[in-house]
Scaffold this motif. Structure first.
Motif, PDB file in Angstrom:
ATOM      1  N   HIS A  55       0.889  -1.164  -0.080  1.00  0.00           N
ATOM      2  CA  HIS A  55       0.052  -0.023   0.033  1.00  0.00           C
ATOM      3  C   HIS A  55       0.948   1.326   0.115  1.00  0.00           C
ATOM      4  N   GLY A  56       0.545   2.028  -0.733  1.00  0.00           N
ATOM      5  CA  GLY A  56       1.231   3.453  -0.904  1.00  0.00           C
ATOM      6  C   GLY A  56       0.887   4.611  -1.717  1.00  0.00           C
ATOM      7  N   TYR A  57       1.441   5.207  -1.968  1.00  0.00           N
ATOM      8  CA  TYR A  57       1.086   6.603  -2.859  1.00  0.00           C
ATOM      9  C   TYR A  57       1.968   6.729  -4.166  1.00  0.00           C
ATOM     10  N   GLN A  58       1.007   7.108  -5.346  1.00  0.00           N
ATOM     11  CA  GLN A  58       1.448   7.196  -6.728  1.00  0.00           C
ATOM     12  C   GLN A  58       2.012   8.541  -6.580  1.00  0.00           C
ATOM     13  N   PHE A  59       3.133   9.029  -6.874  1.00  0.00           N
ATOM     14  CA  PHE A  59       3.583  10.623  -6.723  1.00  0.00           C
ATOM     15  C   PHE A  59       3.443  11.021  -8.090  1.00  0.00           C
ATOM     16  N   SER A  60       3.808  10.254  -9.231  1.00  0.00           N
ATOM     17  CA  SER A  60       3.374  10.869 -10.436  1.00  0.00           C
ATOM     18  C   SER A  60       2.979   9.506 -11.475  1.00  0.00           C
ATOM     19  N   ASN A  61       3.361   9.614 -12.840  1.00  0.00           N
ATOM     20  CA  ASN A  61       2.760   8.539 -13.509  1.00  0.00           C
ATOM     21  C   ASN A  61       4.079   7.618 -13.786  1.00  0.00           C
ATOM     22  N   THR A  62       5.188   7.910 -13.337  1.00  0.00           N
ATOM     23  CA  THR A  62       6.266   7.001 -13.285  1.00  0.00           C
ATOM     24  C   THR A  62       6.897   6.657 -11.972  1.00  0.00           C
ATOM     25  N   PHE A  63       6.418   7.175 -10.714  1.00  0.00           N
ATOM     26  CA  PHE A  63       7.101   7.003  -9.492  1.00  0.00           C
ATOM     27  C   PHE A  63       5.938   6.622  -8.599  1.00  0.00           C
ATOM     28  N   SER A  64       6.343   5.688  -7.542  1.00  0.00           N
ATOM     29  CA  SER A  64       5.386   5.281  -6.284  1.00  0.00           C
ATOM     30  C   SER A  64       6.409   4.933  -5.446  1.00  0.00           C
ATOM     31  N   LEU A  65       5.623   4.960  -3.958  1.00  0.00           N
ATOM     32  CA  LEU A  65       6.559   4.638  -2.732  1.00  0.00           C
ATOM     33  C   LEU A  65       5.409   3.917  -1.947  1.00  0.00           C
ATOM     34  N   GLY A  66       5.886   2.670  -1.458  1.00  0.00           N
ATOM     35  CA  GLY A  66       5.003   2.072  -0.697  1.00  0.00           C
ATOM     36  C   GLY A  66       5.526   0.956   0.229  1.00  0.00           C
ATOM     37  N   ALA A  67       4.550   0.634   1.349  1.00  0.00           N
ATOM     38  CA  ALA A  67       4.950  -0.382   2.328  1.00  0.00           C
ATOM     39  C   ALA A  67       4.215  -1.307   2.315  1.00  0.00           C
ATOM     40  N   GLY A  68       4.748  -2.550   2.708  1.00  0.00           N
ATOM     41  CA  GLY A  68       3.921  -3.636   2.614  1.00  0.00           C
ATOM     42  C   GLY A  68       4.456  -4.853   3.560  1.00  0.00           C
ATOM     43  N   VAL A  69       3.701  -5.925   3.641  1.00  0.00           N
ATOM     44  CA  VAL A  69       3.849  -7.002   4.262  1.00  0.00           C
ATOM     45  C   VAL A  69       3.581  -8.281   3.470  1.00  0.00           C
ATOM     46  N   ALA A  70       4.436  -9.386   3.845  1.00  0.00           N
ATOM     47  CA  ALA A  70       4.317 -10.688   2.943  1.00  0.00           C
ATOM     48  C   ALA A  70       4.594 -11.636   4.089  1.00  0.00           C
ATOM     49  N   THR A  71       4.645 -13.012   3.337  1.00  0.00           N
ATOM     50  CA  THR A  71       4.779 -14.134   4.103  1.00  0.00           C
ATOM     51  C   THR A  71       5.135 -15.064   3.163  1.00  0.00           C
ATOM     52  N   TYR A  72       6.364 -15.948   3.403  1.00  0.00           N
ATOM     53  CA  TYR A  72       6.942 -17.251   2.554  1.00  0.00           C
ATOM     54  C   TYR A  72       6.110 -18.273   3.412  1.00  0.00           C
ATOM     55  N   ASN A  73       5.491 -19.106   2.704  1.00  0.00           N
ATOM     56  CA  ASN A  73       4.809 -20.458   3.150  1.00  0.00           C
ATOM     57  C   ASN A  73       4.220 -20.100   4.445  1.00  0.00           C
ATOM     58  N   THR A  74       3.897 -19.163   4.724  1.00  0.00           N
ATOM     59  CA  THR A  74       3.301 -18.583   6.284  1.00  0.00           C
ATOM     60  C   THR A  74       4.505 -18.920   7.483  1.00  0.00           C
ATOM     61  N   GLN A  75       5.533 -19.037   7.048  1.00  0.00           N
ATOM     62  CA  GLN A  75       6.542 -19.311   7.836  1.00  0.00           C
ATOM     63  C   GLN A  75       7.409 -17.948   8.394  1.00  0.00           C
ATOM     64  N   THR A  76       7.055 -16.959   7.634  1.00  0.00           N
ATOM     65  CA  THR A  76       7.761 -15.677   7.877  1.00  0.00           C
ATOM     66  C   THR A  76       6.792 -14.448   7.910  1.00  0.00           C
ATOM     67  N   ILE A  77       7.084 -13.372   8.536  1.00  0.00           N
ATOM     68  CA  ILE A  77       6.451 -12.123   8.363  1.00  0.00           C
ATOM     69  C   ILE A  77       7.538 -11.347   7.668  1.00  0.00           C
ATOM     70  N   ASN A  78       7.147 -10.811   6.587  1.00  0.00           N
ATOM     71  CA  ASN A  78       8.259  -9.975   5.964  1.00  0.00           C
ATOM     72  C   ASN A  78       7.527  -8.520   5.991  1.00  0.00           C
ATOM     73  N   VAL A  79       8.114  -7.299   6.340  1.00  0.00           N
ATOM     74  CA  VAL A  79       7.728  -5.978   6.266  1.00  0.00           C
ATOM     75  C   VAL A  79       8.691  -5.328   5.287  1.00  0.00           C
ATOM     76  N   TYR A  80       8.107  -4.398   4.669  1.00  0.00           N
ATOM     77  CA  TYR A  80       9.083  -3.880   3.605  1.00  0.00           C
ATOM     78  C   TYR A  80       8.982  -2.458   3.196  1.00  0.00           C
ATOM     79  N   LEU A  81       9.876  -1.651   2.484  1.00  0.00           N
ATOM     80  CA  LEU A  81       9.399  -0.596   1.853  1.00  0.00           C
ATOM     81  C   LEU A  81       9.691  -0.992   0.361  1.00  0.00           C
ATOM     82  N   GLN A  82       9.024  -0.136  -0.797  1.00  0.00           N
ATOM     83  CA  GLN A  82       8.947  -0.734  -2.110  1.00  0.00           C
ATOM     84  C   GLN A  82       9.040   0.621  -2.834  1.00  0.00           C
ATOM     85  N   LEU A  83      10.003   0.885  -3.817  1.00  0.00           N
ATOM     86  CA  LEU A  83      10.183   1.950  -4.829  1.00  0.00           C
ATOM     87  C   LEU A  83       9.968   1.300  -6.097  1.00  0.00           C
ATOM     88  N   ARG A  84       8.952   1.811  -6.599  1.00  0.00           N
ATOM     89  CA  ARG A  84       8.607   1.489  -8.241  1.00  0.00           C
ATOM     90  C   ARG A  84       8.746   2.651  -9.197  1.00  0.00           C
TER      91      ARG A  84
END
Length: 164
Positions: A55-84
């Motif tokens: 989830h995040g914010y689209q700043f322009s047509n080409t750039f966004s910044l977000g934060a997220g959560v993921a899991t690998y095989n329900t064995q981990t909790i991954n918290v991250y930032l993403q630049l796109r």
């Protein structure tokens, strides 16, 4: 994790009908699945299923910044930032375009008992993808390949994401 994914679908549905043919400024949500494997030294390879939401914010047509959560095989909790970065300036309706995303964060194990949280470390990922727009369903989705490092172990992944 399931609650976060369900909320991601409920929020866009509660808003006015949004046109997903463009990446407009404002809130965005990605929900996806990725398949990959780990290749530890001295043991057999392990298959990995990753479920994530960003989830995040689209700043322009080409750039966004977000934060997220993921899991690998329900064995981990991954918290991250993403630049796109969308590799085309999307100022008119395009049905597809390439993108690159950089993800960095931290991971904790979800094992129960005395070892809960002991298996932890950094995660880094370079995602190379292609985003598509399906006009009939007003849906933007993408496919990607993502070489990633999970606690300094290489994990090649491929995946599918839905973009809101």
């Amino acid at each position: 994790m399931i609650l976060v994914v369900l909320l991601c679908f409920a929020i866009p549905g509660a808003q006015a009908k949004k046109d997903y043919s463009r990446h407009n400024r404002g809130y965005f949500c990605d929900v996806g699945l990725a398949f990959g494997g780990t290749f530890p030294k001295g043991s057999n390879p392990n298959a990995i299923l990753e479920v994530y939401t960003t989830h995040g914010y689209q700043f322009s047509n080409t750039f966004s910044l977000g934060a997220g959560v993921a899991t690998y095989n329900t064995q981990t909790i991954n918290v991250y930032l993403q630049l796109r970065f969308n590799l085309r300036n999307i100022d008119d309706t395009r049905t597809h375009y390439p993108y690159i995303a950089l993800k960095g964060g931290y991971s904790w194990s979800t094992w129960t008992g005395d070892t809960w949280g002991e298996d932890r470390g950094p995660i880094e990922e370079l995602k190379l993808g292609w985003s598509f727009y399906t006009k009939e369903a007003n849906l933007r989705w993408s496919v990607f390949a993502a070489p990633s490092l999970y606690q300094f172990h290489f994990i090649p992944k491929i995946g599918l994401a839905f973009e809101f």
